[in-house]
Design an enzyme around this catalytic site. Structure first.
Site, short mmCIF file in Angstrom:
data_model
loop_
_atom_site.label_atom_id
_atom_site.label_comp_id
_atom_site.label_asym_id
_atom_site.label_seq_id
_atom_site.Cartn_x
_atom_site.Cartn_y
_atom_site.Cartn_z
N HIS A 79 0.83 -1.09 0.00
CA HIS A 79 0.06 -0.17 0.01
C HIS A 79 1.08 1.29 0.15
O HIS A 79 1.95 1.18 0.81
CB HIS A 79 -0.78 -0.06 1.17
CG HIS A 79 -2.16 -0.85 1.38
ND1 HIS A 79 -1.78 -2.16 1.48
CD2 HIS A 79 -3.42 -0.64 1.35
CE1 HIS A 79 -3.03 -2.65 1.74
NE2 HIS A 79 -3.86 -1.73 1.60
N ASN A 135 8.15 -3.61 2.70
CA ASN A 135 6.65 -3.22 3.20
C ASN A 135 6.44 -3.40 4.74
O ASN A 135 5.78 -2.63 5.43
CB ASN A 135 5.75 -3.75 2.37
CG ASN A 135 4.26 -3.97 2.61
OD1 ASN A 135 4.02 -3.12 2.95
ND2 ASN A 135 3.85 -5.10 2.49
N GLU A 183 13.09 15.37 -4.68
CA GLU A 183 13.02 16.16 -5.80
C GLU A 183 13.85 16.01 -7.05
O GLU A 183 13.63 16.07 -8.01
CB GLU A 183 12.64 17.58 -5.46
CG GLU A 183 11.46 17.97 -4.64
CD GLU A 183 11.02 19.63 -4.46
OE1 GLU A 183 12.10 20.31 -4.63
OE2 GLU A 183 9.90 19.89 -4.29
N ASP A 197 7.85 18.46 -7.93
CA ASP A 197 8.04 19.41 -7.02
C ASP A 197 7.09 19.26 -6.07
O ASP A 197 5.85 19.47 -6.29
CB ASP A 197 7.59 20.94 -7.85
CG ASP A 197 7.86 22.12 -6.91
OD1 ASP A 197 8.34 22.00 -5.60
OD2 ASP A 197 7.40 23.15 -7.47
MN MN Z 1 2.24 -1.74 3.32
MN MN Z 2 9.21 21.66 -3.76
#
Ligand code: MN
Ligand code: MN
Length: 383
Positions: A224, A255, A357, A363
């Site tokens: 997830h 995970n 980034e 961004d």
């Molecule tokens: Mn998970």
């Molecule tokens: Mn930013």
């Protein structure tokens, strides 16, 4: 020392003079009251507490209070609030003010002789906090300018009640998922475990299904992004986290252990009075499960090389956008999608938003003022 002697003489003279004045004020007089404006505190967008102190009443005080105006030297002919008690110091809450407005205020007191005013004070009411975006999953912005047009096959915006994401039909995973997490999201709904296709994807696109990850062959969890345990208020909320558009092929030790520990840490922050804005996603191609190194599953779902997450931490409150400042705590992590990731705690993988980034080209926090972004995106959490 002659200077000293002189000073002593002046001092004695002053004391005698003061005594004389004090004695005189004991005799009945019919002067104006003497009042001082003492405070303008607890300033909100609509109210303030102002007060005064009467140092000399003259004749018996008949009224006292505070008066205010947007103009200088307010009088009792402007707006006023009267305080009805016998105390010489008093205060009153002024309500019904205009936000972001400068007011002039003076205490007043009156007796049979007339009305006196204290010195003028000024205060400015606060501006109304912008609460429009509060708790919106996308409050911090759209990191890739994703759009709800089907033409955007690798940057397709999907906004759900429980989270929002940018879907990449070439990778068959999201580019990023974002959600808000606060105590109101956490209830007692059981884990629904209803992993399933997301029919909100355009019908001409491949919709990844429940069995497409072929665990026995590839060994990756259906991991997830927005965690099941972050959406337990209702069955619908929890079930929404099991759509396959919320999943990536995630190494089980990533995970269930390191990534899972960070998810737990986020809910602990919520339990201790915070609300969070979270963005996470996959990066790159090629991860390692117990079955080996894979770049793609048979269903052409790309196995990421890394997982990343950004968590903006705010104490519970309103006007969230306006409360994000250069001192706001931001937790960012960058983790390899491997089994060995769990040899270190999640804190080991902390990095700056700027780093994520630079890797992704996205961004983040784009709705935050640039001066604030520059500071909070450059630092690495160390709490
Ligand atoms: Mn998970
Ligand atoms: Mn930013």
């Amino acid at each position: 020392m002659p200077v000293c002697v002189l000073n002593k003489k002046i001092y004695s003279l002053l004391v005698a003079l003061l005594l004389l004045v004090a004695c005189e004020s004991n005799t009945p007089s019919y002067d104006f009251p003497v009042v001082e404006t003492t405070e303008a505190v607890n300033i909100t967008a609509y109210s303030v507490v102002c007060g005064g102190a009467i140092s000399s009443s003259g004749a018996k005080i008949s009224t006292k209070g505070v008066c205010w105006s947007v103009n200088q030297n307010p009088t009792i002919d402007d707006t006023k609030i009267q305080v009805d008690n016998d105390a010489v110091t008093f205060s009153a809450e002024i309500k019904g003010l205009q936000p972001a407005t400068t007011y002039h205020v003076r205490a007043f007191a009156s007796n049979a002789v007339g009305v006196s005013y204290g010195q003028e004070m000024m205060f400015t009411t606060s501006s109304v906090p912008d609460t429009d975006m509060d708790n919106d999953n996308m409050m911090l912005g759209n990191p890739t300018q994703a759009s709800e047009s089907v033409v955007c096959v690798d940057n397709y915006l999907m906004v759900k009640d429980q989270y929002a994401l940018s879907y990449n039909n070439a990778k068959r995973t999201m580019n990023w998922t974002c959600w808000h997490l606060y105590s109101g999201d956490i209830g007692s709904t059981d884990r629904q475990d209803d992993f399933r296709r997301d029919y909100e994807l355009p019908s001409s696109w491949y919709r990844v299904g429940n069995r497409d990850y072929e665990y026995s062959t590839f060994g990756f969890d259906r991991g997830h992004m927005c965690p099941s345990a972050d959406r337990t208020k209702t069955v619908a909320d929890n079930s929404a986290t099991f759509l396959m558009t919320n999943m990536i092929p995630q190494a089980p030790n990533n995970n269930q252990r390191t990534w899972g520990d960070l998810e737990d840490a986020c809910r602990e922050l919520v339990n201790s009075g915070n609300e969070l804005y979270i963005i996470s996603g996959p990066y790159g191609e090629g991860g390692t499960s117990a079955k080996g190194f894979f770049t793609k599953l048979n269903s052409q779902v790309v196995v990421p090389s890394h997982t990343w997450k950004i968590v903006v931490v705010l104490p519970n409150g309103s006007g969230d956008m306006g409360r994000i400042s250069t001192t706001t705590r931001v937790i960012a992590v960058w983790m390899p999608n491997t089994q060995t990731v769990s040899s270190q705690p999640w804190r080991y993988y902390r990095t700056s938003v700027d780093y994520i980034e630079s890797q992704t080209g996205y961004d983040f926090l784009s709705n935050v003022p640039v001066e604030v972004q520059n500071v909070i995106e450059a630092s690495v959490d160390s709490l």
